[in-house]
Write an enzyme that holds these catalytic residues in place. Sequence first.
Site, PDB file in Angstrom:
ATOM      1  N   ARG A  74       0.755  -1.050  -0.158  1.00 39.05           N
ATOM      2  CA  ARG A  74      -0.489  -0.061  -0.111  1.00 39.05           C
ATOM      3  C   ARG A  74       0.430   1.374   0.374  1.00 39.05           C
ATOM      4  O   ARG A  74       0.917   2.065   0.902  1.00 39.05           O
ATOM      5  CB  ARG A  74      -1.103  -0.175   1.548  1.00 39.05           C
ATOM      6  CG  ARG A  74      -1.923  -1.464   1.091  1.00 39.05           C
ATOM      7  CD  ARG A  74      -3.508  -0.794   2.452  1.00 39.05           C
ATOM      8  NE  ARG A  74      -3.848  -2.333   2.126  1.00 39.05           N
ATOM      9  CZ  ARG A  74      -5.418  -1.854   0.915  1.00 39.05           C
ATOM     10  NH1 ARG A  74      -5.096  -1.287   0.470  1.00 39.05           N
ATOM     11  NH2 ARG A  74      -5.888  -2.799   1.269  1.00 39.05           N
ATOM     12  N   ASN A 112      -9.438   1.287  -5.332  1.00 33.21           N
ATOM     13  CA  ASN A 112      -9.635   3.472  -5.585  1.00 33.21           C
ATOM     14  C   ASN A 112      -8.210   3.562  -5.214  1.00 33.21           C
ATOM     15  O   ASN A 112      -7.667   4.967  -5.776  1.00 33.21           O
ATOM     16  CB  ASN A 112     -10.286   3.695  -4.306  1.00 33.21           C
ATOM     17  CG  ASN A 112     -11.638   3.133  -4.661  1.00 33.21           C
ATOM     18  OD1 ASN A 112     -12.366   3.579  -5.911  1.00 33.21           O
ATOM     19  ND2 ASN A 112     -12.760   2.588  -3.994  1.00 33.21           N
ATOM     20  N   ILE A 135     -13.040  -6.777  -3.612  1.00 36.01           N
ATOM     21  CA  ILE A 135     -13.425  -7.950  -3.587  1.00 36.01           C
ATOM     22  C   ILE A 135     -14.463  -6.144  -3.236  1.00 36.01           C
ATOM     23  O   ILE A 135     -15.396  -7.122  -3.145  1.00 36.01           O
ATOM     24  CB  ILE A 135     -12.822  -7.813  -2.240  1.00 36.01           C
ATOM     25  CG1 ILE A 135     -12.159  -7.309  -1.219  1.00 36.01           C
ATOM     26  CG2 ILE A 135     -11.760  -8.921  -2.732  1.00 36.01           C
ATOM     27  CD1 ILE A 135     -12.755  -8.279  -0.002  1.00 36.01           C
ATOM     28  N   ASP A 136     -14.198  -4.878  -2.927  1.00 36.17           N
ATOM     29  CA  ASP A 136     -15.030  -3.980  -2.753  1.00 36.17           C
ATOM     30  C   ASP A 136     -16.094  -3.948  -3.373  1.00 36.17           C
ATOM     31  O   ASP A 136     -17.173  -3.089  -3.056  1.00 36.17           O
ATOM     32  CB  ASP A 136     -14.279  -3.256  -2.040  1.00 36.17           C
ATOM     33  CG  ASP A 136     -13.561  -3.469  -0.363  1.00 36.17           C
ATOM     34  OD1 ASP A 136     -12.477  -2.585   0.340  1.00 36.17           O
ATOM     35  OD2 ASP A 136     -13.422  -4.629   0.026  1.00 36.17           O
ATOM     36  N   MET A 178     -16.100  -8.097   4.451  1.00 32.55           N
ATOM     37  CA  MET A 178     -15.018  -7.022   3.914  1.00 32.55           C
ATOM     38  C   MET A 178     -16.229  -5.998   3.279  1.00 32.55           C
ATOM     39  O   MET A 178     -17.012  -6.373   2.307  1.00 32.55           O
ATOM     40  CB  MET A 178     -14.114  -7.670   3.504  1.00 32.55           C
ATOM     41  CG  MET A 178     -12.730  -8.178   4.331  1.00 32.55           C
ATOM     42  SD  MET A 178     -11.014  -8.364   3.151  1.00 32.55           S
ATOM     43  CE  MET A 178      -9.832  -8.090   5.200  1.00 32.55           C
ATOM     44  N   ARG A 259     -23.897 -15.517  18.832  1.00 30.47           N
ATOM     45  CA  ARG A 259     -22.590 -15.070  18.083  1.00 30.47           C
ATOM     46  C   ARG A 259     -22.138 -14.537  17.116  1.00 30.47           C
ATOM     47  O   ARG A 259     -22.547 -14.451  15.956  1.00 30.47           O
ATOM     48  CB  ARG A 259     -21.976 -17.172  18.137  1.00 30.47           C
ATOM     49  CG  ARG A 259     -22.721 -17.940  19.137  1.00 30.47           C
ATOM     50  CD  ARG A 259     -21.528 -17.923  20.477  1.00 30.47           C
ATOM     51  NE  ARG A 259     -21.297 -18.495  21.505  1.00 30.47           N
ATOM     52  CZ  ARG A 259     -22.191 -18.257  22.111  1.00 30.47           C
ATOM     53  NH1 ARG A 259     -23.106 -17.146  22.082  1.00 30.47           N
ATOM     54  NH2 ARG A 259     -22.381 -19.041  23.364  1.00 30.47           N
TER      55      ARG A 259
HETATM   56  O1  F6P Z   1      -9.621  -3.320   0.236  1.00 26.90           O
HETATM   57  C1  F6P Z   1     -10.231  -4.728   0.348  1.00 26.90           C
HETATM   58  C2  F6P Z   1     -10.188  -5.216   1.687  1.00 26.90           C
HETATM   59  O2  F6P Z   1     -10.382  -6.014   1.583  1.00 26.90           O
HETATM   60  C3  F6P Z   1     -11.035  -4.154   2.267  1.00 26.90           C
HETATM   61  O3  F6P Z   1     -12.330  -5.008   2.449  1.00 26.90           O
HETATM   62  C4  F6P Z   1     -10.220  -3.888   3.877  1.00 26.90           C
HETATM   63  O4  F6P Z   1     -10.392  -3.378   4.722  1.00 26.90           O
HETATM   64  C5  F6P Z   1      -9.047  -4.064   3.718  1.00 26.90           C
HETATM   65  O5  F6P Z   1      -8.544  -4.361   2.341  1.00 26.90           O
HETATM   66  C6  F6P Z   1      -7.948  -4.612   4.339  1.00 26.90           C
HETATM   67  O6  F6P Z   1      -6.523  -4.265   4.228  1.00 26.90           O
HETATM   68  P1  F6P Z   1      -5.317  -4.574   4.615  1.00 26.90           P
HETATM   69  O7  F6P Z   1      -5.499  -5.991   3.818  1.00 26.90           O
HETATM   70  O8  F6P Z   1      -4.717  -3.756   4.202  1.00 26.90           O
HETATM   71  O9  F6P Z   1      -5.171  -5.350   5.903  1.00 26.90           O
END
Ligand code: F6P
Length: 347
Positions: A74, A112, A135-136, A178, A259
Amino acid sequence: MTKRIGILTAGGDCPGINAAIRGVGKTAIIKYGMEVLGFSSGFLGLINKDYEVLTEPKLSNILTLGGTILGTSRVKPFKKDELSFNAIDKPKLIKKHYEELGLDCVVCIGGNGTQKNAMKLSDYGLNVIGVPKTIDNDVWGTDVTFGFDSALNIATDAIDRLHSTANSHSRIMVIEIMGHHAGWLALYSGMAGGGDVILIPELDYDIDYIVDYLEERARRKKTYSIVVVAEGIKHSSKNKSAAQFVASQIQKRTNLETRETILGYIQRGGSPSPADRILATRYGAYAAELISKEQYGLMVKKEGDVISSIPLNEVGGKLRKVPQDHPIIKKALGLGICLGTPSNNGL
Ligand code: F6P
């Protein structure tokens, strides 16, 4: 002149990235006679000039492979961070390496953040093509990103499995899906998996209304309920996840045994679905076609069943969220699914 292109994969990984790398690379090599370099760990590979030559043999047997053969990160090229504090001017270094390697274009595969950085590199003078993945499914400008369908299959299978254990124990099962900013995955998997309550960041929710809904179900002898929550819903707890917060609130307010399950990174793993393999391949091949026509500063997109492109400066910095009047939301209401508040439920 033989064109030389770079490929990088940045941001959260997902199934289908290797199919996209293969789509770009094989089309570039076989159809257009280009040379292809694969940069490691997202934009960091450009900053460090860390790459490998992607030959046809290197691009074989990766279509069905999860993750990314190039690795990802990232690292943000334009963000002041520890790299910059070592007096590294990241954009300048990227452009220097781009020119030293004689690149004609860099294909940025990502969500993004990646498309926003691709737009900035384009403005900085590099030839860039974006390929939307996450995946979002929240990248602006395209109907769908690859990765979404694979994660939808995984999340739906998980919800399916929760029905039997919830039924056996007459429990409320809360599952966290997620989707940090947008609720596409939670909405679609909640609908596909028969969720009774679906909470997404785009819609407000009222715990008391949810509790009343669940207690009413119990009164009507519905022996269990499934609550699907997107990880990005707002809540007041600092040390609980979304599912833990919702489950704790239900347990505190009722005597319904509750749960929670946090599906997490399972949704990002494994081999891509057939639909994602095809979509990622189509995106990658189209990216190579744009480069062959020297059309840059674009992100490939899907509209209906047509693959085309959109200028990156129309994409960067935007988020594609679930519209409050989305047809699936209307269908959910009609099925009596609880979306969090009376107004969401059209009451
Ligand atoms: O952007 C995809 C994603 O899986 C999101 O759904 C999640 O919040 C984020 O990445 C998690 O980020 P990382 O892999 O840096 O923990």
